[in-house]
Scaffold this motif. Structure first.
Motif, PDB file in Angstrom:
ATOM      1  N   GLY A 244      53.196  10.601  62.949  1.00  0.00           N
ATOM      2  CA  GLY A 244      52.680  11.946  63.185  1.00  0.00           C
ATOM      3  C   GLY A 244      52.830  12.783  61.943  1.00  0.00           C
ATOM      4  O   GLY A 244      53.876  12.786  61.313  1.00  0.00           O
ATOM      5  N   ILE A 245      51.763  13.495  61.560  1.00  0.00           N
ATOM      6  CA  ILE A 245      51.840  14.328  60.365  1.00  0.00           C
ATOM      7  C   ILE A 245      51.121  15.629  60.607  1.00  0.00           C
ATOM      8  O   ILE A 245      50.194  15.699  61.399  1.00  0.00           O
ATOM      9  N   TYR A 246      51.525  16.671  59.885  1.00  0.00           N
ATOM     10  CA  TYR A 246      50.865  17.961  60.011  1.00  0.00           C
ATOM     11  C   TYR A 246      49.642  18.056  59.115  1.00  0.00           C
ATOM     12  O   TYR A 246      48.721  18.817  59.382  1.00  0.00           O
ATOM     13  N   SER A 247      49.679  17.302  58.021  1.00  0.00           N
ATOM     14  CA  SER A 247      48.536  17.320  57.118  1.00  0.00           C
ATOM     15  C   SER A 247      48.565  16.051  56.288  1.00  0.00           C
ATOM     16  O   SER A 247      49.626  15.586  55.890  1.00  0.00           O
ATOM     17  N   VAL A 248      47.389  15.480  56.056  1.00  0.00           N
ATOM     18  CA  VAL A 248      47.330  14.233  55.300  1.00  0.00           C
ATOM     19  C   VAL A 248      47.630  14.458  53.822  1.00  0.00           C
ATOM     20  O   VAL A 248      47.932  13.534  53.077  1.00  0.00           O
TER      21      VAL A 248
ATOM     22  N   PRO B  42      44.182  25.611  66.549  1.00  0.00           N
ATOM     23  CA  PRO B  42      43.901  25.895  65.134  1.00  0.00           C
ATOM     24  C   PRO B  42      44.669  24.990  64.184  1.00  0.00           C
ATOM     25  O   PRO B  42      44.100  24.414  63.252  1.00  0.00           O
ATOM     26  N   ARG B  43      45.955  24.834  64.429  1.00  0.00           N
ATOM     27  CA  ARG B  43      46.717  24.006  63.482  1.00  0.00           C
ATOM     28  C   ARG B  43      46.266  22.557  63.548  1.00  0.00           C
ATOM     29  O   ARG B  43      46.140  21.881  62.527  1.00  0.00           O
ATOM     30  N   ASN B  44      46.028  22.063  64.755  1.00  0.00           N
ATOM     31  CA  ASN B  44      45.614  20.677  64.897  1.00  0.00           C
ATOM     32  C   ASN B  44      44.258  20.418  64.259  1.00  0.00           C
ATOM     33  O   ASN B  44      44.013  19.337  63.735  1.00  0.00           O
ATOM     34  N   LEU B  45      43.370  21.415  64.303  1.00  0.00           N
ATOM     35  CA  LEU B  45      42.033  21.211  63.755  1.00  0.00           C
ATOM     36  C   LEU B  45      42.054  21.056  62.237  1.00  0.00           C
ATOM     37  O   LEU B  45      41.142  20.493  61.650  1.00  0.00           O
TER      38      LEU B  45
ATOM     39  N   GLY C  61      52.035  25.534  60.260  1.00  0.00           N
ATOM     40  CA  GLY C  61      51.478  26.713  60.904  1.00  0.00           C
ATOM     41  C   GLY C  61      51.964  28.027  60.335  1.00  0.00           C
ATOM     42  O   GLY C  61      51.428  29.079  60.663  1.00  0.00           O
ATOM     43  N   LEU C  62      52.950  27.989  59.455  1.00  0.00           N
ATOM     44  CA  LEU C  62      53.461  29.248  58.900  1.00  0.00           C
ATOM     45  C   LEU C  62      52.691  29.568  57.626  1.00  0.00           C
ATOM     46  O   LEU C  62      53.145  29.293  56.526  1.00  0.00           O
ATOM     47  N   ARG C  63      51.493  30.131  57.792  1.00  0.00           N
ATOM     48  CA  ARG C  63      50.745  30.432  56.592  1.00  0.00           C
ATOM     49  C   ARG C  63      50.346  31.905  56.557  1.00  0.00           C
ATOM     50  O   ARG C  63      50.371  32.563  57.594  1.00  0.00           O
TER      51      ARG C  63
ATOM     52  N   SER D 253      53.269  27.882  69.094  1.00  0.00           N
ATOM     53  CA  SER D 253      54.140  26.750  68.843  1.00  0.00           C
ATOM     54  C   SER D 253      55.429  27.327  68.305  1.00  0.00           C
ATOM     55  O   SER D 253      55.449  28.397  67.703  1.00  0.00           O
ATOM     56  N   ARG D 254      56.478  26.629  68.546  1.00  0.00           N
ATOM     57  CA  ARG D 254      57.791  27.135  68.195  1.00  0.00           C
ATOM     58  C   ARG D 254      58.337  26.355  67.019  1.00  0.00           C
ATOM     59  O   ARG D 254      58.303  25.134  67.013  1.00  0.00           O
TER      60      ARG D 254
END
Lengths: 704, 117, 70
Positions: free
Chosen positions: A85-89, A130-133, B56-58, B88-89
């Motif tokens: 699992g990653i937040y961004s590639v 939004p973050r997932n997209l 998400g903290l941008r 989200s936390r």
């Protein structure tokens, strides 16, 4: 805005032609906590295997998806590759790098052929669009046939979100399937979509900041926002949806995470966890013991006497038994930890424990592996996968065996009961001291490792705290099955192998039994004859018992003599000078050496060597244990276990690396056997020096 | 900022990374329950900044403080008036919280000007 | 090591017993398993150490794969 609509180019179309092995290879990506694992399990069930990515310490699960309609043309099967699992590639971390390389076709799991993936599936959390997209956009940029799985739809509906799928599909340019991995909703549709995946019709912006805005826009459109409002009815005046469960989480989190309240709760949960494991695992462990004892008996009575029979009963059965006996504990451990992790609690605990572990160069995540290692280091090391940073993970793996595992306990009991014969309180304190010594040595070693070999900045402790939810029994069961299998394959082969080797070394060369044994046997025969002829009942019983005892004593003498002259025994005698400064004689040296297969073997080995009993001695057998404790050295007078020697043995066993299966798992999980070697050398060195210092210091201060 | 494709809905107003004007302070300086806009990320290592952004903290997103101290917890509410209502936390150490600079307030596109960056 | 001792050792290994040979082969196999799993691959001449990844053609693999120019 650099978004454009693009048709699939001819080269892209041909890239979707049938791959060489007739199987579509589809990586599965997503943010952490999106239910990606649950989705993988729901899609593939038990039809998966665990491999790893060569050159990394990431494991790779590859699952098989079959096409529903067999009549359709095209590949019949998809190999779904579960990526971390990653937040961004685009991040500079090893997990992201693995994902990048897999998407680019530069990296494939060991079991899979090389090459570019034929498709991609991105799992998205419907409650956090939004973050997932952003991740979706990064994947779409790569122009692979993509399908988006919009997971956690059940949760989103509960929260009053309405998501316009068609808008999403249109804006993203690829199929979007609403699923709920937990309930099974949408899975068939998703499978069909994966087989029919096409190259995206739109290309997201290339600049990261623009991509974020792009994601925001699409999310807001899909959620039906217009003029800044919200479709959901539960909109508060501030414009944020008042999520029904938010207030509970808001109140619970600070309690769980604050040191004053969090630590007691954490301690209670951990104590409960381990207590459950030990008490429940007891039953299957007893059954396993019984089964193996029965098997040994069957072998000895049904197979013709001979070397192979001995190999079977003393080498193979003992070896397999020594592995299988661990399985209940390990499965329970993984099962309960998986449940705990699913609830979301472990993230809070990691945050809490971070401040305790960080001074030693370890992250908060390391507490699960380190704690688990107190039951057995094998699953502890295997569970180090939860640690995101590779250096942190390696440091944890290296020091995990310092934690006192359950196999050391019989040795502790043997020695502390000798040291503190009638003082149970002191014995208890000594026990606690052992645990503390192990944990302390481990933490300090981690610190040293992080300052020297594994130098490098620690990853900042920032962690997403997932919403609390009811854990999934199914996920826990599949995880347990997975890890249990890995343990059996790994530890099983190693423990079995070393038991066989030790059996051989302990059985040869053969020697003629010592003359005293023959004398004792004769005496036993004579006593028996007298006893049979005896008419008075009490005398008869008494004499027959004596005969039995004498006969047993003769057997034990023969066994001890054989052991002494075997290769193992000779090795012990040869190495005795090495261990003499620690206060061990050749008998203890043999004990220390054979414990290398499994620590709990120490007590039974000592029993054989000092003629106190058989090789399958139950450490709880008080009489034999006492004989071991009272046994003497070669001079016949000095006890083997003098006070100073006791302390030395205790310290040695706390700190030494005496578990071959652990070394094998370290080698596997760390990706290179050189780390296992380092672990062995370091721990043995620390143990030797510590035991030496303890023994010599005690001797110098006049303790015997 | 319109698209080339004809049948796409125009941007809802306010859905850009706007940070309202105001004094910058560290996240650690807020009080529990306060809502603020993230302005800049001041980590020493740009890779760390990238990580926080990706989580998400941008700049432009609103956050609500749940807990301060060691560790700190914030709720990420999403970009300004996007109506995304994504919550989200995130838990972070207080050292990190001291490096995230925010501007107080939850108002919509204050003054219409995109402010400090 | 004088011949007398080694003769004695050989005599005590039941070399005439076929079962001994089978057991010894198995034990050697077990030893091989042990060595294989614990000793670093660099020291083992028979272990293949190739990493099955392609060589990266870019200096840092970060941005090289926007496949818009396929």
């Amino acid at each position: 805005m650099s978004e454009r609509v693009a048709e699939a180019t001819p080269s892209e179309v041909s890239a979707r032609a049938m791959p060489a092995d007739g199987v579509l290879h589809v990586p599965l990506l997503g943010n952490p906590n999106t239910g990606k694992t649950t989705l993988f399990n729901a899609l593939c069930g038990l039809r998966h295997k665990t491999s790893n990515f060569p050159g990394t310490t990431q494991d790779a699960r590859i699952g098989t998806l079959r096409r529903a309609m067999t009549g359709d043309s095209g590949a019949p099967e998809i190999h779904l590759i579960d990526l971390p699992g990653i937040y961004s590639v685009e991040l500079d971390q090893s997990e992201a790098e693995v994902c990048r390389n897999v998407l680019a076709g530069r990296l494939s799991p060991k079991a899979e052929p090389f090459g570019d993936p034929e498709g991609v599936c991105v799992v998205v959390d419907a409650t956090n669009l939004p973050r997932n997209l952003v991740l979706v956009g990064e994947v779409l940029r790569r122009r692979l046939p993509t399908v988006v799985a919009l997971n956690m739809m059940d949760l989103a509906r509960q929260q009053g979100r309405q998501i316009n799928l068609r808008t999403l599909e249109e804006q993203l340019g690829c199929r979007v399937i609403a699923v709920s991995a937990r309930s099974g909703e949408g899975l068939e549709e998703l499978t069909a979509a994966l087989f029919a995946a096409t190259v995206p019709t739109r290309t997201p912006p290339g600049v990261q900041a623009e991509l974020e805005l792009w994601a925001d826009r699409i999310a807001s459109r899909a959620l039906g926002a217009s003029a800044g409002g919200l479709v959901a009815e539960s909109v508060g005046s501030t414009g944020t949806a008042a999520l029904p469960r938010a207030s509970l989480t808001d109140r619970l989190d600070p309690i769980l995470v604050s040191p004053w309240t969090g630590v007691p709760i954490f301690a209670a949960i951990m104590v409960g966890l381990f207590y459950t494991i030990f008490s429940v695992a007891h039953f299957p462990m007893d059954w396993i013991d019984a089964i193996f004892a029965w098997t040994t008996g069957w072998i000895e009575s049904h197979l013709p006497a001979g070397i192979l029979r001995d190999l079977l009963s003393q080498g193979v059965v003992a070896g397999v038994g020594a592995t299988v006996i661990f399985v209940p504990q390990i499965c329970l451990l993984f099962f309960l930890i998986s449940l705990l992790e699913d609830t979301g609690y472990l993230a809070r605990a990691a945050l809490l424990m971070d401040r305790v572990l960080r001074p030693f160069g370890l992250p908060g995540h390391a507490f699960v592996p380190l704690l688990s290692s107190h039951a057995c280091a094998l699953p502890g090391i295997m569970s180090a996968r939860v640690i995101p940073d590779p250096k942190d993970r390696l440091a944890t793996i290296l020091v995990a065996p310092f934690m006192t595992c359950s196999a050391r306990l019989p040795v502790y009991v043997l020695v502390t009961s000798l040291l503190f014969r009638d003082r149970p309180l002191m014995a208890g304190l000594a026990f606690v001291g052992c645990y503390a010594l192990g944990a302390g040595a481990g933490l300090i070693s981690a610190l040293i490792a992080r300052r020297t070999l594994l130098k490098g900045k620690s990853r900042p402790m920032v962690l997403e705290l997932p919403t609390y939810k009811l854990p999934s029994l199914r996920t826990a069961a599949i995880t347990t099955f997975d890890r249990g299998l890995v343990f059996l394959k790994n530890a099983g082969t190693n423990i079995l192998a070393i038991c066989i080797v030790l059996w051989w070394l302990g059985s040869y060369p053969r020697v003629t039994p010592p003359p005293e044994a023959e004398v004792m046997r004769q005496q036993a025969v004579e006593l028996r004859q007298i006893g049979e002829a005896e008419t008075v009942p009490e005398k008869k019983t008494h004499t027959l018992e004596q005969a039995g005892a004498q006969s047993e004593a003769a057997e034990r003498l023969i066994a001890a003599h054989a052991r002494e002259h075997s290769y193992v025994g000779r090795l012990g005698k040869t190495l005795e000078p090495v261990f003499r400064p620690l206060g061990y004689d050749w008998q203890l040296t043999i004990g220390v050496l054979t414990s290398f297969a499994a620590r709990e073997v120490f007590v039974s080995t000592m029993a054989v060597v000092v003629r106190a009993g058989d090789a399958d001695l139950d450490p709880g057998d008080a009489g034999a244990v006492q004989s071991v404790q009272e046994a003497t050295r070669s001079d016949g007078v000095t006890p083997i276990f003098t006070t100073a020697t006791c302390w030395s043995i205790l310290v040695y066993f706390v700190l030494a690396m005496q578990c071959l299966p652990t070394l094998a798992v370290t080698a596997k999980e760390s990706g290179s056997a050189k780390w296992a070697l380092l672990q062995f050398v370091w721990m043995s060195g620390v143990a030797y020096v510590a035991a030496l210092v303890v023994y010599q210091a005690l001797r110098l201060s006049g303790v015997a | 900022m319109s698209d080339s494709s004809a049948n796409v809905v125009l941007n809802p107003p306010g859905c850009v990374a706007e940070v309202p004007t105001g004094a910058l302070l560290a996240l650690a300086g807020l009080s529990p329950g306060e809502i603020a806009h993230v302005a800049t990320l001041g980590m020493d290592d740009p890779a760390d900044n990238a990580l926080l952004r990706a989580m998400g903290l941008r700049p432009g997103v609103r956050v609500r403080v749940i807990r301060l101290g060691q560790p700190s917890i914030v709720e990420v509410l999403g970009a300004e008036a996007c109506g995304c209502a994504c919550a989200s936390r995130i838990g972070l150490t207080k050292e990190l919280a001291a490096k995230v600079m925010v501007v107080r307030g939850e108002g919509q596109g204050v003054g219409g000007g995109s402010a400090a960056r | 090591m004088n011949v007398g001792v080694s003769n004695a050792v050989l005599a005590s290994l039941p070399v005439g017993d076929w079962q001994f040979w089978v057991a010894s082969v198995i034990a050697i196999g077990a030893l091989w398993v042990v060595i294989n799993s614990v000793v670093p691959s660099d020291w083992l001449p028979w272990k293949s150490k190739t990493k099955s990844t392609k060589a990266s053609l870019t200096i840092s693999a970060k941005r090289g794969e926007d496949r818009t120019d396929h």
